[in-house]
Design an enzyme around this catalytic site. Structure first.
Site, PDB file in Angstrom:
ATOM      1  N   SER A 147      88.788  38.532  59.836  1.00 59.21           N
ATOM      2  CA  SER A 147      87.418  38.996  59.690  1.00 59.21           C
ATOM      3  C   SER A 147      86.678  38.103  58.685  1.00 59.21           C
ATOM      4  O   SER A 147      86.566  36.896  58.889  1.00 59.21           O
ATOM      5  CB  SER A 147      87.416  40.464  59.282  1.00 59.21           C
ATOM      6  OG  SER A 147      86.150  41.031  59.441  1.00 59.21           O
ATOM      7  N   ASP A 242      86.421  44.339  70.096  1.00 58.70           N
ATOM      8  CA  ASP A 242      86.014  43.991  68.736  1.00 58.70           C
ATOM      9  C   ASP A 242      84.606  43.414  68.785  1.00 58.70           C
ATOM     10  O   ASP A 242      84.306  42.546  69.612  1.00 58.70           O
ATOM     11  CB  ASP A 242      86.996  42.956  68.169  1.00 58.70           C
ATOM     12  CG  ASP A 242      86.718  42.594  66.724  1.00 58.70           C
ATOM     13  OD1 ASP A 242      85.667  42.976  66.179  1.00 58.70           O
ATOM     14  OD2 ASP A 242      87.573  41.900  66.135  1.00 58.70           O
ATOM     15  N   HIS A 272      88.148  46.072  66.199  1.00 58.41           N
ATOM     16  CA  HIS A 272      88.170  45.274  64.980  1.00 58.41           C
ATOM     17  C   HIS A 272      89.099  45.915  63.958  1.00 58.41           C
ATOM     18  O   HIS A 272      89.035  47.121  63.710  1.00 58.41           O
ATOM     19  CB  HIS A 272      86.761  45.166  64.396  1.00 58.41           C
ATOM     20  CG  HIS A 272      86.659  44.191  63.273  1.00 58.41           C
ATOM     21  ND1 HIS A 272      86.770  42.838  63.459  1.00 58.41           N
ATOM     22  CD2 HIS A 272      86.469  44.375  61.937  1.00 58.41           C
ATOM     23  CE1 HIS A 272      86.649  42.217  62.302  1.00 58.41           C
ATOM     24  NE2 HIS A 272      86.473  43.132  61.359  1.00 58.41           N
TER      25      HIS A 272
END
Length: 305
Positions: A147, A242, A272
């Site tokens: 991320s 995601d 995610h």
């Protein structure tokens, strides 16, 4: 028609039982409270140190190390720590057989871009200079992150690209945040609501940039680099549901188009953070990362003594 974006039934049930949508903008102090994370995976010695002025947590494998992996945790650039992401670092150590150096980089909005990137770069340079301490040649040092940490890992490869004394073996980008919000991306619209409230992504970008206009800055948003040529081999790991899926795909495509060796792996139906949450699909993702990293380090010849 692909079913990659169809929510996995197990994940759908998990979302019902664990409603998401906590807004960082409304609760940073709460989100940053120290948390005790149970040990999820036994590895070798684990120690907290300071590297190049940056706090780090160093994980050693139970076996002779295959290499060294610098790891930048996720957390929207605003939360997260080596303690909170201890489970991810341990799984990476176990899967790859590498020494993992987890970076406790400075967080926004108090420390906006490029503070986190500067810290991650400093630790990466430290790792290259000190890898032999762990029995690893500097030719077997790679970067990783998920991320926001994926953005930092990608940014570090761009910063070091033209430095012959800082060659990286590879990069592992796990659902990386590599865009600045200006690219029309269906996954952002379709899946953001699964894990965050409306407007959260805009707030995160504002916090990370410190309110400055950094659209198109390749170090803040690597997808907008003029060229990715000359970067180290990459593994890009994505989830089918995601909100960062599409920018990760585009980044892999751009790497490939610019002549970089890249493998992109999409795990259908996953949201995610599925590795961070330890969802069932995470096991296959870690196995894939481990296989890729071990093969990467195995083919890198150590310099003659």
């Amino acid at each position: 028609m692909s079913d990659d974006g169809v929510l996995d039934p197990w994940v759908a049930r998990w979302l019902q039982e664990n409603p998401q949508g906590f807004a960082l903008r409304d609760g940073l102090p709460f989100a940053r409270q120290p948390m005790t994370i149970p040990v999820t995976r036994e590895v070798g010695p684990v120690a907290d140190e300071v590297a190049a002025g940056v706090p780090v947590r160093i994980y050693q494998p139970l076996e002779a190390p295959t290499g060294l992996l610098v790891y930048a945790h996720g957390g929207a650039h605003c939360v997260g720590s080596v303690a909170l992401m201890d489970n991810v670092a341990r799984e990476l150590t176990h899967a790859t057989g590498a020494v993992v150096v987890s970076v406790d980089y400075r967080l926004a909005p108090e420390n906006p871009f490029p503070a986190g990137l500067d810290d991650t770069e400093a630790v990466t340079r430290w790792a290259l200079a000190n890898s032999t301490r762990f029995g690893v040649p500097p030719s077997r040092v790679a970067v990783s992150g998920e991320s926001a940490g994926g953005s930092l890992a990608a940014g570090v490869t761009l910063r070091l690209r033209d430095d012959p004394a800082a060659r990286l073996a590879g990069q592992v980008l796990i659902y990386p945040a590599v865009d600045d919000g200006t690219t029309p991306l269906p996954s952002r619209t379709e899946f953001a609501g699964l894990t965050m409230p409306e407007g959260e992504m805009d707030w995160i970008w504002e916090a990370y940039t410190g309110g400055r206009d950094l659209r198109g800055d390749p170090f803040a948003a690597p997808l907008h680099a003029d060229s990715l040529a000359g970067l180290p081999p990459a593994l890009v790991v994505l989830g089918g549901c995601d909100f960062l899926r599409d920018e990760g795909r585009l980044y892999a495509e751009k790497l490939r188009a610019d002549g970089v060796e890249v493998d992109d792996v999409l795990h259908p139906g996953q949201i995610h953070g599925f590795l961070n949450y330890g969802h069932p699909a995470a096991a296959a993702a870690y196995d894939g990362i481990g296989t890729w990293v071990r093969a990467l380090f195995a083919r890198v010849e150590a310099p003659a003594a």
